[in-house]
Motif scaffolding. Structure first.
Motif: not given
Ligand SMILES: Cc1cc2nc3c(=O)[nH]c(=O)nc-3n(C[C@H](O)[C@H](O)[C@H](O)COP(=O)(O)OP(=O)(O)OC[C@H]3O[C@@H](n4cnc5c(N)ncnc54)[C@H](O)[C@@H]3O)c2cc1C
Length: 516
Positions: A34-44, A46-47, A389-392, A398-401
């Motif tokens: 969960g922590a890894g997913v949250a970090r990546d998503a926030a960096m791209r 996403l809220k 990637d799947q969530a986006v 529209k998300a950053a890489p």
């Protein structure tokens, strides 16, 4: 952009932010997944909301063997893609958090020339695929070299040994670093907050109802999100049941036990691969003034915070050590601590505990919740990248890489210290601050509350500092005093926090007494 400090004194504000926010993604479970997913998503961009029922990493992500595997073991299974991913992830982690990926040689002994030839061929392929730097390729030790470098190994019946580099981490602190980074990137995060209901509208999940699990805090928070990721580890099926009470359980849990010995009792210099009576690989790992032995792999019926440790578990580990190492008097009572955890594996009917694949799997539930199970700590970043990637895609956002291969984690940077420097191993670049503040239990407690979101004494003792396994109860009083000052604990609360940690410590020792 937020701050990388998870200040536990800000608790009420953090809960308000979860309640009032409207999120793209709600991640349930603050283990490494969960922590890894949250970090990546926030960096791209996403809220993101990240909610953890107990403490960050309090589930499986603080109970692992703490190895960042390069993937050599997957070579034997012929899975080259997995080898390449594991090997390159290891290099990524080393770059983004050097204090959480410490190089330590692993030593495997070989009975004859044929096994040596086979292992070498494997290692060459592995080193090529994994782009292992030239100065870190494997070495062959003859019997004389074994006696010099790892004198505890019994050489009778051996032909040679191979030493090859692997990495060790602090699993709980790796998880914490990801949570802190997620918060810094704008994610709203809260621990000790359990999702008890998935809210749906028109059959689609739109959020979760969360209840505080912190003593004396009577608060329920509604978190609204367009998409939910269930990263609840061993509790994935329980969270799936909140979405769909008829969901068929998919997980099989297996228990793994470790025991910690004073280094003087089992003085290995490298991680030595052992072989248990059932031919499974086990290991002895040097860790500062300690050596730990791990691990068992047996079916376990349910997700537990503290899976029960039996006499048979400890006997198994002791016997595997005695098989290869010259330690005739080694016994379970030599241990100073034990820990156990359950592996959230994806069920495969008819397979034995250690034969079940460690690969991750992803399912989408009837209300659209994405559930993740299986996987390893070692390749968490790549797994998170795939999930995001799947969530986006599902969100049509529209998300950053993805940038998680490049952006350092909190604690990275600064000069590297010797790996026997405990504070550097824990805090990396932040070690200097803790040292300046006294470098003692109270200084660690200040850091834990102000920077690392510790809300209970157990959070500090077990996961922020690993003292529960590698240190013992010393320092509990001083840390309780400091945490109490910072968090406004009453005298009763302070006593309750201390009693709880002492009960955990006793539980450790009860396991040992039962084995004696
Ligand atoms: C003995 C053992 C040794 C291992 N050794 C290694 C190793 O050396 N290297 C390696 O790479 N991997 C290893 N692993 C595997 C690795 O530890 C796991 O794959 C990984 O930690 C799983 O992380 P997770 O985030 O999926 O689960 P967890 O860490 O369990 O996280 C799930 C979290 O969800 C929370 N949660 C549950 N229900 C709710 C709810 N309703 N609301 C909010 N939160 C909730 C839980 O409290 C928990 O913290 C080992 C595993 C074990 C058991």
């Amino acid at each position: 952009m937020g701050s990388a400090s998870l200040d536990a004194r800000r608790r009420a504000v953090d809960l308000d932010a979860l309640e009032s926010g409207s999120f793209d993604l709600l991640v349930i479970g603050g283990g490494i997944t969960g922590a890894g997913v949250a970090r990546d998503a926030a960096m791209r961009g996403l809220k993101v909301a990240l909610v953890e029922a107990r403490d960050w990493a309090s589930g499986t992500s603080s109970r692992s063997s703490k190895m960042i595997h390069g993937g050599l073991r997957y070579l034997a299974q012929g899975d080259l893609a997995l080898v390449k991913e594991a090997a390159s992830e290891r290099q990524v982690l080393r770059r983004i958090a050097p204090h959480l990926a410490r190089l330590t040689p692993f030593v495997i002994t070989l009975p004859n020339l044929a096994t040596l030839a086979k292992m070498r061929a494997g290692l060459w392929t592995f080193e090529k695929l994994g782009e292992v730097p030239k100065n870190e390729v494997h070495e062959i030790w003859d019997l004389k070299e074994i006696a010099r470098r790892e004198p505890l190994i019994k050489t009778a019946g051996l032909h040679a040994a191979l030493a090859y580099p692997e990495f060790l981490t602090d699993d709980a602190r790796l998880t914490l670093a990801n949570v802190r980074s997620a918060a810094e990137q704008g994610a709203a995060v809260a621990s000790h907050l359990e999702i008890t209901r998935i809210l749906t509208e028109g059959g689609k999940a739109v959020g979760g109802l969360a209840r505080s699990t912190l003593a004396g805090e009577d608060r329920v928070v509604t978190v609204r999100a367009r998409l939910i990721v269930n990263a609840a580890g061993p509790w994935v099926d329980a969270v799936r049941a909140l979405e769909d009470p008829g969901a068929t359980p998919r997980l099989t849990l297996t228990k793994g036990v470790h025991m910690v010995l004073p280094r003087a009792v089992l003085p290995v210099n490298n991680t030595v691969i052992l072989r248990a009576a059932d031919k499974r690989g086990t290991f002895a790992v040097p860790h500062g003034p300690f050596t730990y032995l791990g691990t068992t792999d047996t079916f376990y019926p349910q997700a537990d915070d503290w899976p029960r440790i039996t006499r048979a578990d400890l006997d198994y580990l002791v016997a595997s050590a005695k098989g290869l190492l010259d330690a005739p008097d080694l016994k379970p009572e030599d241990a100073v601590a034990v820990w156990s955890g359950v592996r959230p594996l994806v069920g495969q009917a008819g397979k034995g505990a250690s034969e079940i694949s460690r690969k991750d799997e992803v399912w989408t539930g009837p209300a659209g919740v994405i559930a993740i199970a299986g996987g390893k700590l070692s390749a968490y970043r790549a797994m998170a990248e795939r999930i995001v990637d799947q969530a986006v895609e599902v969100l049509g956002a529209k998300a950053a890489p993805c940038r998680t291969t490049e952006e350092p984690l909190p604690g990275a940077g600064g000069a590297e210290a010797a790996s026997d420097d405990r504070l550097w191993r824990l805090y990396g670049a932040e070690a200097e601050g803790v040292r300046t503040a006294g470098g003692d239990a109270a200084a660690e407690a200040t850091q834990a509350v102000q920077q690392e979101g510790a809300l209970t004494l157990e959070d500090w003792w077990v996961r922020r500092t690993a003292r529960a396994w590698f240190g013992g109860p010393e320092g509990l009083e001083a840390a309780a005093d400091r945490m109490g000052e910072l968090l406004g604990w009453s005298a009763e609360r302070r006593v309750a926090e201390l009693d709880h940690c002492r009960a955990l410590d006793r539980m450790n020792h009860t396991a040992l007494e039962a084995a004696a």
